[in-house]
Scaffold this motif. Structure first.
Motif, PDB file in Angstrom:
ATOM      1  N   PRO A  64       0.802  -1.227   0.000  1.00 40.85           N
ATOM      2  CA  PRO A  64       0.000   0.000   0.000  1.00 40.85           C
ATOM      3  C   PRO A  64       0.838   1.282   0.000  1.00 40.85           C
ATOM      4  CG  PRO A  64      -0.891  -1.588   1.577  1.00 40.85           C
ATOM      5  CD  PRO A  64       0.418  -2.155   1.093  1.00 40.85           C
ATOM      6  N   ASP A  65       2.103   1.194   0.421  1.00 42.47           N
ATOM      7  CA  ASP A  65       2.957   2.392   0.395  1.00 42.47           C
ATOM      8  C   ASP A  65       3.524   2.681  -0.993  1.00 42.47           C
ATOM      9  OD1 ASP A  65       2.498   2.662   3.054  1.00 42.47           O
ATOM     10  OD2 ASP A  65       4.479   1.931   3.711  1.00 42.47           O
ATOM     11  N   GLU A  66       3.434   1.734  -1.915  1.00 42.09           N
ATOM     12  CA  GLU A  66       3.903   2.022  -3.280  1.00 42.09           C
ATOM     13  C   GLU A  66       2.975   3.058  -3.913  1.00 42.09           C
ATOM     14  OE1 GLU A  66       6.626   1.116  -4.661  1.00 42.09           O
ATOM     15  OE2 GLU A  66       7.268  -0.566  -3.397  1.00 42.09           O
ATOM     16  N   HIS A  98      -5.946  -7.503  -9.837  1.00 41.27           N
ATOM     17  CA  HIS A  98      -4.871  -8.507  -9.842  1.00 41.27           C
ATOM     18  C   HIS A  98      -3.583  -8.090  -9.151  1.00 41.27           C
ATOM     19  CE1 HIS A  98      -3.996 -12.445 -12.191  1.00 41.27           C
ATOM     20  NE2 HIS A  98      -4.162 -12.602 -10.885  1.00 41.27           N
ATOM     21  N   LEU A  99      -3.708  -7.176  -8.163  1.00 42.43           N
ATOM     22  CA  LEU A  99      -2.522  -6.803  -7.381  1.00 42.43           C
ATOM     23  C   LEU A  99      -2.764  -7.054  -5.894  1.00 42.43           C
ATOM     24  CD1 LEU A  99      -1.461  -3.638  -9.371  1.00 42.43           C
ATOM     25  CD2 LEU A  99      -0.276  -5.831  -9.254  1.00 42.43           C
ATOM     26  N   GLY A 100      -3.595  -8.055  -5.598  1.00 44.52           N
ATOM     27  CA  GLY A 100      -3.921  -8.407  -4.210  1.00 44.52           C
ATOM     28  C   GLY A 100      -5.405  -8.260  -3.982  1.00 44.52           C
ATOM     29  N   HIS A 101      -6.068  -9.370  -3.557  1.00 41.39           N
ATOM     30  CA  HIS A 101      -7.529  -9.324  -3.414  1.00 41.39           C
ATOM     31  C   HIS A 101      -7.966  -9.070  -1.976  1.00 41.39           C
ATOM     32  CE1 HIS A 101      -6.720 -13.374  -1.985  1.00 41.39           C
ATOM     33  NE2 HIS A 101      -7.928 -13.391  -1.467  1.00 41.39           N
ATOM     34  N   LEU A 102      -7.028  -9.074  -1.015  1.00 38.08           N
ATOM     35  CA  LEU A 102      -7.407  -8.811   0.374  1.00 38.08           C
ATOM     36  C   LEU A 102      -7.703  -7.316   0.533  1.00 38.08           C
ATOM     37  CD1 LEU A 102      -4.840 -11.144   2.164  1.00 38.08           C
ATOM     38  CD2 LEU A 102      -7.233 -11.594   1.592  1.00 38.08           C
ATOM     39  N   PRO A 103      -8.604  -6.983   1.502  1.00 36.07           N
ATOM     40  CA  PRO A 103      -9.119  -5.606   1.559  1.00 36.07           C
ATOM     41  C   PRO A 103      -8.060  -4.508   1.472  1.00 36.07           C
ATOM     42  CG  PRO A 103     -10.301  -6.991   3.116  1.00 36.07           C
ATOM     43  CD  PRO A 103      -9.232  -7.859   2.513  1.00 36.07           C
ATOM     44  N   ARG A 104      -6.935  -4.670   2.177  1.00 34.76           N
ATOM     45  CA  ARG A 104      -6.016  -3.518   2.194  1.00 34.76           C
ATOM     46  C   ARG A 104      -5.152  -3.405   0.937  1.00 34.76           C
ATOM     47  NH1 ARG A 104      -0.750  -3.657   4.630  1.00 34.76           N
ATOM     48  NH2 ARG A 104       0.007  -5.772   4.894  1.00 34.76           N
ATOM     49  N   PHE A 105      -5.340  -4.340  -0.003  1.00 33.24           N
ATOM     50  CA  PHE A 105      -4.594  -4.249  -1.263  1.00 33.24           C
ATOM     51  C   PHE A 105      -5.471  -3.822  -2.442  1.00 33.24           C
ATOM     52  CE2 PHE A 105      -2.338  -7.909   0.946  1.00 33.24           C
ATOM     53  CZ  PHE A 105      -1.360  -7.092   1.499  1.00 33.24           C
ATOM     54  N   THR A 142     -10.204   9.828  -9.664  1.00 38.28           N
ATOM     55  CA  THR A 142      -9.530   8.618 -10.125  1.00 38.28           C
ATOM     56  C   THR A 142     -10.500   7.442 -10.093  1.00 38.28           C
ATOM     57  OG1 THR A 142      -8.745   8.234  -7.875  1.00 38.28           O
ATOM     58  CG2 THR A 142      -7.236   9.359  -9.357  1.00 38.28           C
ATOM     59  N   GLY A 143     -10.672   6.781 -11.227  1.00 35.70           N
ATOM     60  CA  GLY A 143     -11.603   5.655 -11.283  1.00 35.70           C
ATOM     61  C   GLY A 143     -10.998   4.484 -12.037  1.00 35.70           C
ATOM     62  N   ARG A 175      -7.516   1.280  -2.098  1.00 32.31           N
ATOM     63  CA  ARG A 175      -6.424   1.580  -1.162  1.00 32.31           C
ATOM     64  C   ARG A 175      -5.151   1.969  -1.918  1.00 32.31           C
ATOM     65  NH1 ARG A 175      -7.926  -0.785   3.858  1.00 32.31           N
ATOM     66  NH2 ARG A 175     -10.148  -1.261   3.685  1.00 32.31           N
ATOM     67  N   GLN A 176      -5.272   2.046  -3.228  1.00 31.09           N
ATOM     68  CA  GLN A 176      -4.093   2.373  -4.046  1.00 31.09           C
ATOM     69  C   GLN A 176      -4.341   3.599  -4.919  1.00 31.09           C
ATOM     70  OE1 GLN A 176      -1.175   1.367  -3.724  1.00 31.09           O
ATOM     71  NE2 GLN A 176      -1.012  -0.818  -3.259  1.00 31.09           N
ATOM     72  N   GLY A 177      -5.150   4.509  -4.408  1.00 36.02           N
ATOM     73  CA  GLY A 177      -5.312   5.800  -5.094  1.00 36.02           C
ATOM     74  C   GLY A 177      -6.572   5.948  -5.919  1.00 36.02           C
ATOM     75  N   PHE A 178      -7.352   4.867  -6.062  1.00 40.79           N
ATOM     76  CA  PHE A 178      -8.572   4.974  -6.874  1.00 40.79           C
ATOM     77  C   PHE A 178      -9.763   5.348  -5.987  1.00 40.79           C
ATOM     78  CE2 PHE A 178      -5.901   2.284  -9.559  1.00 40.79           C
ATOM     79  CZ  PHE A 178      -6.054   2.904 -10.787  1.00 40.79           C
ATOM     80  N   ASP A 179     -10.476   6.404  -6.372  1.00 42.36           N
ATOM     81  CA  ASP A 179     -11.692   6.807  -5.645  1.00 42.36           C
ATOM     82  C   ASP A 179     -12.755   5.730  -5.775  1.00 42.36           C
ATOM     83  OD1 ASP A 179     -10.524   9.292  -5.241  1.00 42.36           O
ATOM     84  OD2 ASP A 179     -11.448  10.155  -7.048  1.00 42.36           O
ATOM     85  N   GLU A 180     -12.788   5.077  -6.926  1.00 44.80           N
ATOM     86  CA  GLU A 180     -13.819   4.072  -7.167  1.00 44.80           C
ATOM     87  C   GLU A 180     -13.280   2.976  -8.076  1.00 44.80           C
ATOM     88  OE1 GLU A 180     -16.847   5.567 -10.252  1.00 44.80           O
ATOM     89  OE2 GLU A 180     -16.283   7.373  -9.174  1.00 44.80           O
ATOM     90  N   TRP A 181     -13.953   1.824  -8.006  1.00 49.25           N
ATOM     91  CA  TRP A 181     -13.538   0.653  -8.791  1.00 49.25           C
ATOM     92  C   TRP A 181     -14.746  -0.252  -8.976  1.00 49.25           C
ATOM     93  CZ3 TRP A 181     -12.173  -4.288  -5.962  1.00 49.25           C
ATOM     94  CH2 TRP A 181     -11.872  -5.332  -6.843  1.00 49.25           C
ATOM     95  N   PHE A 182     -14.895  -0.771 -10.185  1.00 52.71           N
ATOM     96  CA  PHE A 182     -15.917  -1.780 -10.455  1.00 52.71           C
ATOM     97  C   PHE A 182     -15.235  -2.901 -11.221  1.00 52.71           C
ATOM     98  CE2 PHE A 182     -19.039  -3.610 -13.446  1.00 52.71           C
ATOM     99  CZ  PHE A 182     -19.956  -4.096 -12.522  1.00 52.71           C
ATOM    100  N   GLY A 183     -15.185  -4.094 -10.646  1.00 51.48           N
ATOM    101  CA  GLY A 183     -14.547  -5.165 -11.397  1.00 51.48           C
ATOM    102  C   GLY A 183     -14.175  -6.371 -10.579  1.00 51.48           C
ATOM    103  N   LEU A 184     -13.307  -7.197 -11.181  1.00 47.61           N
ATOM    104  CA  LEU A 184     -12.867  -8.468 -10.582  1.00 47.61           C
ATOM    105  C   LEU A 184     -11.536  -8.269  -9.874  1.00 47.61           C
ATOM    106  CD1 LEU A 184     -13.509 -10.970 -13.557  1.00 47.61           C
ATOM    107  CD2 LEU A 184     -15.062 -10.376 -11.684  1.00 47.61           C
ATOM    108  N   PRO A 185     -11.343  -8.983  -8.747  1.00 50.55           N
ATOM    109  CA  PRO A 185     -10.066  -8.822  -8.029  1.00 50.55           C
ATOM    110  C   PRO A 185      -8.902  -9.543  -8.695  1.00 50.55           C
ATOM    111  CG  PRO A 185     -11.481 -10.386  -6.874  1.00 50.55           C
ATOM    112  CD  PRO A 185     -12.290  -9.829  -8.013  1.00 50.55           C
ATOM    113  N   TYR A 186      -9.215 -10.570  -9.526  1.00 45.02           N
ATOM    114  CA  TYR A 186      -8.146 -11.307 -10.218  1.00 45.02           C
ATOM    115  C   TYR A 186      -8.710 -11.861 -11.531  1.00 45.02           C
ATOM    116  CZ  TYR A 186     -10.295 -14.611  -6.849  1.00 45.02           C
ATOM    117  OH  TYR A 186     -11.171 -15.314  -6.073  1.00 45.02           O
TER     118      TYR A 186
END
Ligand code: MG
Length: 484
Positions: A112-114, A135-142, A128-129, A146-157
């Motif tokens: 998350p610090d990257e 596909h960069l980690g499906h657990l909540p904090r990844f 940012t959407g 948590r990586q700069g996107f205000d919103e997201w719709f999609g698959l975790p992997y």
């Protein structure tokens, strides 16, 4: 005060009096919007503008005509998660500790610090959407939120990490989840849901553009397709006359057309940088359900050109001259620094590997690749190849190949065989298919490239020569007992 200075000051004061300090004369220009479209397993030879004779991609071909098309552009690694880590951070994936393709069992993700492109642009005031595959980690904090996107719709992997995938043994995968932000909106994606994925991603993307037309925005569209298993809307099946893969690609091309039309409709065309690329080459073992690497050797999961070389198109009317073809080598690690330069956004605080392509994109005469060399790592930190200028050095390693097997049909894969690459040298401008090894006839070039390989090993390590990295960072890790 000279008469000229006085006159300029007078004119400036007059303009301020007429327009007021809040007019465009007094405020800095709005930075460009950025739309980044990334496909999954789309091959170098899949687009009309990259030479496909069977697949029709009119919207992408038009986009290339209105901007620049790169002939020698690379994904950083020929596999999903690693490739996405590079695209979003501007770093080689092994620098940020991501390799391979993370599945539902992964306890790690991009740290998350990257800093991602979304983090950078959010700090600059962008909306940012993201839609599509993370596909960069499906657990909540990844997750993307948590990586700069205000919103997201999609698959975790990936969409094949799924109980319905024809190849999956029963019990291998849990139900495939679909997210809207951090909210689970479909806990069990079914085949009929996969049929609508591309359309739903597109609709969300178009709606995001409409909602944010008044402020600078960054939109990342990461299509789940044309990764297997392939799905399209039932009414689009058979439309391409090029099989299911052709239908899927036609739908992706439509999606690009709809996004471009939305920019036109909101008069954002001239203020938006649109980028299109793929995360790696075609998954050739799937035969008729895979794309094509055109004239290139091998495909996804290898460091041969067919695995790592991908289409790259960029359009920004007024800044990127139309109709350009760029033959300089560049890589997805360069997208973040390029976007930072175009948007006057400071670079991330941690060291990155990418370099700005702005001079190449804007058609600066004599502009060259900013890289002395590009590294091709694969398989948990094996330095398998590198490119410098027109030359590609292959380092001894084991790779997968189909050999002379018949084309797989019906969405089930053929079995790869293992093959051994030696110390080999290819001149890609004359031999993009890597057919003629020049190692013995060009010993000096070979030595120069071997010295460059040593540079990479000293920094990022190399599992093939058992070198530990000195400049790599850790991914984020979740303890085994934490919430799934
Ligand atoms: Mg992929």
């Amino acid at each position: 005060m000279s008469p000229r200075t006085w006159l300029l000051g007078f004119v400036h004061a007059l303009l301020l009096a007429v327009h007021g300090p809040s007019s465009s004369l007094a405020s800095p220009p709005r930075p460009p919007n950025v739309v980044l479209i990334f496909c999954d397993d789309l091959g170098y030879g899949d687009l009309g503008c990259y030479g496909s004779k069977t697949l029709k991609t009119p919207h992408l071909d038009r986009l290339a005509k209105q901007g620049v098309r790169f002939t020698d552009f690379y994904a950083a690694q020929a596999v999903c998660s690693a490739s996405r880590a590079a695209l979003l951070t501007g770093c080689y994936p092994n620098r940020v500790g991501i390799s391979g393709a993370l599945d539902h069992r992964a306890r790690h993700g991009l740290h998350p610090d990257e800093d991602t492109i979304a983090d950078r642009l959010k700090s600059r005031g962008y909306a940012t959407g993201m839609v599509g595959k993370w596909h960069l980690g499906h657990l909540p904090r990844f997750l993307p939120t948590r990586q700069g996107f205000d919103e997201w719709f999609g698959l975790p992997y990936s969409n094949d990490m799924w109980p319905f995938h024809p190849e999956a043994k029963p019990g291998t995968y849990p139900p495939l989840p679909l997210f809207d932000g951090e909210r689970l909106v479909d806990e069990d994606v079914r085949p009929e849901d996969q049929q609508t994925l591309t359309t739903r991603y597109t609709e969300r993307a178009v709606e995001f553009i409409a909602r944010h037309r008044e402020q600078p925005f960054f939109l990342y569209v990461a299509h789940s397709m044309p990764h297997v298993p392939l799905y399209v809307l039932p009414r689009h099946q058979g439309r391409s006359k090029a099989g299911l893969y052709g239908d899927v690609l036609a739908e992706i091309d439509d999606s690009v057309g709809r996004i471009v039309a939305a920019l036109d409709r909101h008069r954002l065309t001239d203020s938006t940088l649109v980028i299109f690329a793929s995360d790696n080459g075609p998954w050739l073992s799937y035969g008729e359900h895979a794309g094509s690497s055109g004239p290139l050797r091998e495909g996804k999961g290898t460091a041969w050109e067919g695995g790592v070389r991908v289409p790259f198109i960029a359009r920004w009317p007024g800044r990127i001259p139309a109709g350009q073809t760029c033959r300089e080598p560049a890589m997805t690690i360069d997208v973040l620094p390029t976007v930072c330069e175009f948007t006057s956004t400071p670079a991330p605080p941690s060291p990155i590997d990418g370099l700005s392509l702005a001079p190449l994109l804007t058609g600066t005469p004599g502009a060259q690749s900013p890289h002395v060399a590009l590294w091709f790592y694969y398989n948990q930190n094996e330095l398998q190849a590198l490119r410098s200028g027109p030359w590609k050095l292959i380092l001894p390693h084991t790779y997968r190949t189909l050999g002379n097997q018949a084309l797989a049909k019906g969405g089930l894969p053929a079995r790869y065989q293992q093959a051994q690459a030696g110390l080999e040298l290819y001149r890609l401008d004359a031999d993009p298919g890597e057919t003629t090894d020049l190692a013995s006839s060009h010993p000096q070039v070979l030595q120069q490239l071997l010295a460059l390989a040593e540079q990479a090993r000293g920094d990022l390590g190399d599992a093939l020569t058992k070198r530990a990295p000195s400049g790599a960072r850790e991914p984020g890790r979740e303890p085994p007992s934490a919430t799934p």
